[in-house]
Design a protein around this motif. Structure first.
Motif, short mmCIF file in Angstrom:
data_model
loop_
_atom_site.label_atom_id
_atom_site.label_comp_id
_atom_site.label_asym_id
_atom_site.label_seq_id
_atom_site.Cartn_x
_atom_site.Cartn_y
_atom_site.Cartn_z
N LEU A 121 -15.53 2.76 -22.88
CA LEU A 121 -14.59 3.19 -21.85
C LEU A 121 -14.67 2.30 -20.62
CD1 LEU A 121 -12.47 5.18 -20.88
CD2 LEU A 121 -14.32 6.67 -20.09
N THR A 122 -15.89 1.93 -20.21
CA THR A 122 -16.03 1.06 -19.04
C THR A 122 -15.41 -0.31 -19.31
OG1 THR A 122 -18.26 0.32 -19.70
CG2 THR A 122 -18.12 2.22 -18.23
N VAL A 123 -15.53 -0.80 -20.53
CA VAL A 123 -14.93 -2.09 -20.89
C VAL A 123 -13.41 -2.00 -20.81
CG1 VAL A 123 -14.55 -3.72 -22.79
CG2 VAL A 123 -16.86 -2.89 -22.29
N ILE A 124 -12.83 -0.91 -21.34
CA ILE A 124 -11.39 -0.72 -21.29
C ILE A 124 -10.90 -0.66 -19.84
CG2 ILE A 124 -9.53 0.93 -21.78
CD1 ILE A 124 -11.12 1.69 -24.34
N THR A 125 -11.61 0.08 -19.00
CA THR A 125 -11.23 0.21 -17.59
C THR A 125 -11.30 -1.15 -16.89
OG1 THR A 125 -12.08 2.48 -17.54
CG2 THR A 125 -11.76 1.37 -15.42
N ALA A 126 -12.34 -1.91 -17.18
CA ALA A 126 -12.49 -3.24 -16.57
C ALA A 126 -11.36 -4.17 -16.99
CB ALA A 126 -13.84 -3.84 -16.94
N PHE A 127 -10.96 -4.09 -18.25
CA PHE A 127 -9.87 -4.94 -18.71
C PHE A 127 -8.55 -4.56 -18.06
CE2 PHE A 127 -12.52 -6.55 -22.20
CZ PHE A 127 -12.12 -7.88 -22.18
N ALA A 128 -8.35 -3.27 -17.81
CA ALA A 128 -7.14 -2.85 -17.10
C ALA A 128 -7.09 -3.49 -15.72
CB ALA A 128 -7.10 -1.33 -16.99
N GLY A 129 -8.23 -3.53 -15.04
CA GLY A 129 -8.29 -4.17 -13.73
C GLY A 129 -8.03 -5.67 -13.82
N MET A 130 -8.55 -6.31 -14.85
CA MET A 130 -8.33 -7.74 -15.03
C MET A 130 -6.85 -8.05 -15.26
SD MET A 130 -11.60 -8.64 -17.47
CE MET A 130 -10.88 -10.20 -17.97
N ILE A 131 -6.18 -7.21 -16.04
CA ILE A 131 -4.76 -7.42 -16.31
C ILE A 131 -3.95 -7.31 -15.02
CG2 ILE A 131 -2.73 -6.43 -17.45
CD1 ILE A 131 -4.65 -5.66 -19.77
N ARG A 132 -4.28 -6.33 -14.18
CA ARG A 132 -3.59 -6.20 -12.90
C ARG A 132 -3.80 -7.44 -12.04
NH1 ARG A 132 -1.59 -1.24 -11.68
NH2 ARG A 132 -2.26 0.53 -12.99
N LYS A 133 -5.03 -7.94 -12.02
CA LYS A 133 -5.35 -9.13 -11.21
C LYS A 133 -4.59 -10.35 -11.72
CE LYS A 133 -9.31 -11.79 -9.51
NZ LYS A 133 -10.80 -11.92 -9.55
N LEU A 134 -4.53 -10.51 -13.04
CA LEU A 134 -3.81 -11.63 -13.61
C LEU A 134 -2.31 -11.52 -13.36
CD1 LEU A 134 -5.67 -12.02 -17.02
CD2 LEU A 134 -5.67 -13.67 -15.14
N THR A 135 -1.79 -10.30 -13.39
CA THR A 135 -0.37 -10.09 -13.09
C THR A 135 -0.05 -10.52 -11.67
OG1 THR A 135 -0.25 -8.25 -14.65
CG2 THR A 135 1.48 -8.39 -12.98
N ASP A 136 -0.92 -10.13 -10.73
CA ASP A 136 -0.73 -10.52 -9.33
C ASP A 136 -0.79 -12.03 -9.17
OD1 ASP A 136 -0.47 -7.88 -8.64
OD2 ASP A 136 -2.54 -7.65 -7.94
N ALA A 137 -1.75 -12.67 -9.86
CA ALA A 137 -1.91 -14.12 -9.76
C ALA A 137 -0.68 -14.84 -10.33
CB ALA A 137 -3.16 -14.57 -10.50
N THR A 138 -0.16 -14.35 -11.45
CA THR A 138 1.02 -14.96 -12.06
C THR A 138 2.23 -14.82 -11.15
OG1 THR A 138 0.17 -14.45 -14.27
CG2 THR A 138 2.52 -14.94 -14.09
N GLN A 139 2.36 -13.65 -10.55
CA GLN A 139 3.46 -13.43 -9.61
C GLN A 139 3.35 -14.40 -8.43
OE1 GLN A 139 3.43 -9.78 -7.27
NE2 GLN A 139 5.63 -9.54 -7.61
N GLY A 140 2.13 -14.62 -7.96
CA GLY A 140 1.93 -15.54 -6.85
C GLY A 140 2.35 -16.95 -7.19
N LEU A 141 1.96 -17.42 -8.38
CA LEU A 141 2.33 -18.77 -8.80
C LEU A 141 3.84 -18.92 -8.96
CD1 LEU A 141 -0.45 -19.59 -11.42
CD2 LEU A 141 -0.05 -20.79 -9.26
N ALA A 142 4.48 -17.86 -9.43
CA ALA A 142 5.91 -17.94 -9.71
C ALA A 142 6.77 -17.78 -8.46
CB ALA A 142 6.29 -16.87 -10.74
N LEU A 143 6.33 -16.93 -7.53
CA LEU A 143 7.20 -16.54 -6.43
C LEU A 143 6.74 -16.99 -5.05
CD1 LEU A 143 7.97 -12.87 -7.57
CD2 LEU A 143 9.29 -14.94 -8.05
N GLN A 144 5.49 -17.33 -4.88
CA GLN A 144 4.99 -17.68 -3.55
C GLN A 144 4.95 -19.19 -3.35
OE1 GLN A 144 1.21 -15.78 -2.98
NE2 GLN A 144 2.07 -13.73 -2.85
#
Length: 217
Positions: A121-144
């Protein structure tokens, strides 16, 4: 070893007995400055935890051009994605300086996941956080703009010390450029303008953020 594992976000929900079990399948290894610990495209047979030092996570093309995904220190974990999905490494990792690591065999880690629901469960939760972080980073590269990407990187490394906002590590302009996907010349120009404007001041091996960085350049 269990204390080093406790610093990893992915493992912070585990109790001491679980940490001890995980520590039992880990072994200590050392990477010297510049040493490549894992290579993009290689088989992922182990995962690693940074105990001390610093690592660079990056992608590179056939021409040797790099983009840096992140600089990580103690408590960072890497290599876990390949262990979980059985596919080649998605990025390379190299030591920025002498780095102490815990190396955990992938098969033993998978066996622990199968028998320890709390760890899974802790691994799943950590991966959810990583996905959110990667989504934010991708948005930054594309739009900022390059400026906004640079400011975001500077701000995420800033800490408060004695009433001052400090960036404790003066990364090279080339390293910053590789982190945000632009030219070194662009980074140098922006950093120079921020210094001339009284926003940043170099002090030894760190930067002092004299006032809030402007939203736009």
């Amino acid at each position: 070893m269990s204390e080093a594992l406790r610093r990893v976000t992915m493992f912070q929900g585990l109790d001491q007995s679980d940490l001890d079990t995980l520590a039992g399948v880990a072994r200590e290894v050392t990477a010297e400055r510049g040493e490549i610990i894992v290579s993009q495209g290689s088989e992922g047979e182990s995962l690693y935890v940074v105990v001390s030092g610093q690592i660079r996570v990056y992608l590179s093309d056939e021409a040797g051009k790099e983009i840096i995904l992140g600089l990580e220190g103690p408590g960072a974990i890497f290599g876990e994605i390949s262990v979980l999905d059985g596919r080649p490494r998605s990025a390379s990792v190299a030591a920025m300086k002498r780095t102490e690591l815990l190396k955990i065999d992938g098969q033993e880690f998978l066996q622990l996941l199968q028998t320890n629901a709390r760890l899974a469960l802790t691994v799943i939760t950590a991966f959810a956080g990583m996905i959110r972080k990667l989504t934010d980073a991708t948005q930054g590269l594309a739009l900022q703009s390059a400026y906004r990407r640079l400011v975001a990187r500077l701000q995420e490394r800033a800490v408060e010390e004695n009433g001052q906002t400090v960036i404790p590590e003066r990364l090279t302009h080339q390293l910053l450029a590789d982190m945000i996907g632009c030219s070194r010349e662009m980074v140098s120009r922006i950093m120079s303008d921020l210094a001339k404007g009284g926003y940043l001041r170099a002090e030894g091996k760190r930067w002092i953020m004299e006032r809030k960085l402007p939203a736009d350049y």
